[in-house]
Enzyme design. Structure first.
Site, PDB file in Angstrom:
ATOM      1  N   HIS A 290       5.623  15.956   9.076  1.00 59.56           N
ATOM      2  CA  HIS A 290       4.879  14.791   8.593  1.00 59.56           C
ATOM      3  C   HIS A 290       3.410  14.876   8.969  1.00 59.56           C
ATOM      4  CE1 HIS A 290       7.290  11.778   6.627  1.00 59.56           C
ATOM      5  NE2 HIS A 290       8.253  11.878   7.511  1.00 59.56           N
TER       6      HIS A 290
ATOM      7  N   ASP B 278      15.704   7.908   5.305  1.00 60.88           N
ATOM      8  CA  ASP B 278      14.372   7.901   4.713  1.00 60.88           C
ATOM      9  C   ASP B 278      14.409   7.573   3.229  1.00 60.88           C
ATOM     10  OD1 ASP B 278      12.518   8.243   6.672  1.00 60.88           O
ATOM     11  OD2 ASP B 278      12.179  10.371   6.329  1.00 60.88           O
TER      12      ASP B 278
ATOM     13  N   GLU C 262      11.101   5.576  17.065  1.00 61.21           N
ATOM     14  CA  GLU C 262      11.196   5.092  15.686  1.00 61.21           C
ATOM     15  C   GLU C 262      12.560   5.469  15.096  1.00 61.21           C
ATOM     16  OE1 GLU C 262       8.763   5.724  11.459  1.00 61.21           O
ATOM     17  OE2 GLU C 262       8.545   7.164  13.101  1.00 61.21           O
ATOM     18  N   HIS C 263      12.897   6.754  15.159  1.00 58.29           N
ATOM     19  CA  HIS C 263      14.192   7.249  14.681  1.00 58.29           C
ATOM     20  C   HIS C 263      14.978   7.818  15.861  1.00 58.29           C
ATOM     21  CE1 HIS C 263      11.282   8.007  11.320  1.00 58.29           C
ATOM     22  NE2 HIS C 263      12.205   7.366  10.634  1.00 58.29           N
TER      23      HIS C 263
ATOM     24  N   TYR D 285       0.853  -1.192   0.000  1.00 51.50           N
ATOM     25  CA  TYR D 285       0.000   0.000   0.000  1.00 51.50           C
ATOM     26  C   TYR D 285       0.884   1.236   0.000  1.00 51.50           C
ATOM     27  CZ  TYR D 285      -3.741   3.262   1.004  1.00 51.50           C
ATOM     28  OH  TYR D 285      -4.633   4.303   0.908  1.00 51.50           O
TER      29      TYR D 285
ATOM     30  N   GLN E   3     -10.794   0.141   1.454  1.00 56.83           N
ATOM     31  CA  GLN E   3     -11.284  -0.711   0.355  1.00 56.83           C
ATOM     32  C   GLN E   3     -10.137  -1.395  -0.382  1.00 56.83           C
ATOM     33  OE1 GLN E   3     -11.718   2.556   0.684  1.00 56.83           O
ATOM     34  NE2 GLN E   3     -11.413   3.672  -1.240  1.00 56.83           N
TER      35      GLN E   3
ATOM     36  N   GLU F 202       0.702 -35.183  29.156  1.00 56.22           N
ATOM     37  CA  GLU F 202      -0.262 -34.169  28.732  1.00 56.22           C
ATOM     38  C   GLU F 202      -1.651 -34.765  28.482  1.00 56.22           C
ATOM     39  OE1 GLU F 202       1.378 -31.999  25.425  1.00 56.22           O
ATOM     40  OE2 GLU F 202       2.789 -30.936  26.722  1.00 56.22           O
TER      41      GLU F 202
ATOM     42  N   HIS G  35      -1.398 -39.754  20.920  1.00 60.38           N
ATOM     43  CA  HIS G  35      -0.017 -39.385  20.594  1.00 60.38           C
ATOM     44  C   HIS G  35       0.941 -40.512  21.017  1.00 60.38           C
ATOM     45  CE1 HIS G  35      -1.522 -35.368  19.874  1.00 60.38           C
ATOM     46  NE2 HIS G  35      -0.313 -34.898  19.634  1.00 60.38           N
TER      47      HIS G  35
ATOM     48  N   GLN H 249      10.588  15.665  11.071  1.00 62.50           N
ATOM     49  CA  GLN H 249       9.520  14.734  11.446  1.00 62.50           C
ATOM     50  C   GLN H 249       8.239  15.465  11.793  1.00 62.50           C
ATOM     51  OE1 GLN H 249      10.026  11.300  10.981  1.00 62.50           O
ATOM     52  NE2 GLN H 249      11.700  12.416  10.017  1.00 62.50           N
TER      53      GLN H 249
ATOM     54  N   ASN I 230      -3.428   6.055   6.314  1.00 61.88           N
ATOM     55  CA  ASN I 230      -4.137   6.818   7.342  1.00 61.88           C
ATOM     56  C   ASN I 230      -4.811   5.879   8.341  1.00 61.88           C
ATOM     57  OD1 ASN I 230      -6.466   5.861   6.084  1.00 61.88           O
ATOM     58  ND2 ASN I 230      -6.860   7.763   4.986  1.00 61.88           N
TER      59      ASN I 230
END
Length: 422
Positions: free
Chosen positions: A255, A354, A320-321, A122, A184, A408, A413, A252, A207
């Site tokens: 963004h 990046d 993250e960074h 995506y 979708q 068990e 088994h 950042q 998003n």
């Protein structure tokens, strides 16, 4: 940009992953079900509703791709190619090989590495273009050996995808590119339509509706992660250049209004200088409104008593960074336990990673670097265990295995083992 003494208050910036509102979750479930029931018709309808464009075909044509090359200047296309080469070189080194081990008693154990059959990528779109997302998601899948890669992205008002996105995809040899976005598109990748065949794994940012859709389809397909707003933490001492630190923090902040930009330092002098620089640089930033909101709500400068205390704050934040702008940044790398990516020194600004250096920029957010890793070749393979016992090895272990099974309460088994001892 506010300045605070580091007293544990940094924990207030740690955020949980946004699970959306009930209305958003219900909307996503409804969209997914509509796509499952109506296929392409639902994609066309949602594209007109959410993207404001009426399409007659979902798949990007060769003519559209060639038009993208005409639109994009050759120098930019060359930059995309060079970045792709860097990213491919890095990810090729991550490839795993199948292995087997043998024992004297005839036992053979091993692991078979198999790429996924199909991956869906995506790429966010609409008013913006993200060719870097194409490179960072497609290349590790290709390095892993995935044969079928499907790219989806929302169309603009002209009913096309950005030139940079199409050129990047063409340079990588992606053949299935569809004009579909939002929840979708995630549903189409997960369950298929008349035009889009389903995939095994979905990666790429989006998003809140894309994030919620990925969460909803997880289990029927694999996903990379639920990505949150971008984050940067700069760990710096008095050798850092205030203007450079401020610029990195704002890289950042622009963004997203929800992005987090934090400086942790042991120098009050640097803290005050960076705060002033952020204010100054914001005045001329094109995305000033977004960056200002981010700095106001999620930006802060913390002044620690020592670098050791600053490092502990960084590990608590698990960013993250992480940029380390100290006199000897390499000396601190071993102390960093939690970070998605680490950038060392003034010439390793976060945008280097990046776009161009090679490591992946799809990174864990919201503190999930405590237990998660960047997107990699490993995300596009599966591992299969291989077990082969000889008669001798089986005989030596059979009674122990049967006993374990009965421990068990699984008699069948145990009998499956003992049947071979008769």
């Amino acid at each position: 940009m506010r300045i605070e003494l580091l007293t544990g208050a940094f924990a207030s910036l740690k955020r949980s992953i946004d699970s959306g509102t009930e209305t958003q979750r219900d909307a996503v479930k409804s969209i997914i079900e509509e796509v499952r029931q109506k296929g392409d018709a639902a994609l066309f309808a949602f594209t007109e509703k959410f993207d404001g464009v009426s399409l007659s075909d979902l798949k990007v044509t060769e003519a559209e791709t060639q038009a993208a090359y005409q639109e994009l200047d050759p120098e930019t296309a060359d930059i995309i190619r060079e970045a792709a080469a860097n990213i491919r070189s890095y990810h090729e080194k991550q490839k795993r090989e199948s292995w087997m081990t043998y024992k004297e008693d005839g036992t053979m154990l091993g692991q078979k590495i198999t790429p996924l059959d199909a991956a869906g990528v995506y790429v966010p779109g609409g008013t913006a273009a993200y060719p870097s997302s194409v490179l960072m998601n497609v290349i590790p899948a290709q390095a892993a050996g995935v044969k079928r890669i499907v790219l989806v992205s929302p169309p603009n008002k002209e009913g096309t995808l950005p030139a940079g996105v199409l050129v990047a995809a063409k340079e990588l040899g992606v053949e299935e590119i569809y004009k579909a976005g939002g929840a979708q598109a995630i549903a189409a990748l997960a369950y298929g339509t008349e035009t889009i065949r389903p995939v095994d794994k979905i990666t790429g940012p989006g998003n809140i509706y894309v994030a919620l859709a990925k969460r909803e389809v997880f289990g029927d397909v694999a996903i990379d992660m639920i990505a949150g707003p971008s984050e940067i933490v700069v760990l710096a001492d008095n050798t850092a250049v205030p203007g450079e630190v401020a610029a990195d923090l704002l890289s950042q902040a622009e963004h997203d209004a929800l992005a987090s930009s934090v400086l942790v330092t042991d120098s009050m002098e640097l803290a005050e200088a960076v705060s002033s620089e952020v204010k100054k640089q914001l005045e001329t930033l094109p995305r000033r409104e977004i960056a200002s909101a981010s700095i106001e709500d999620y930006g802060c400068i913390y002044v620690a008593d020592s670098i050791d205390e600053a490092v502990e704050a960084v590990n608590e934040l698990a960013p993250e960074h992480l940029e380390i702008l100290t006199e000897n940044p390499m000396e601190l790398v071993g102390s960093i336990r939690h970070a998605g990516a680490i950038f060392l020194g003034r010439y390793s600004s976060e945008p280097v990673g990046d776009y161009f250096a090679g490591p992946n920029h799809v990174l864990p957010t919201n503190g999930t670097a405590r237990f998660s890793s960047p997107l990699s070749v490993d995300d596009f393979i599966k591992k299969t265990s291989i077990i082969s016992y000889s008669e001798k090895a089986f005989a030596q272990s059979a009674e122990k295995i049967a006993a374990f099974a009965r421990l068990e309460g699984l008699e069948a088994h145990a009998r499956a083992i003992e049947e071979r001892l008769k």
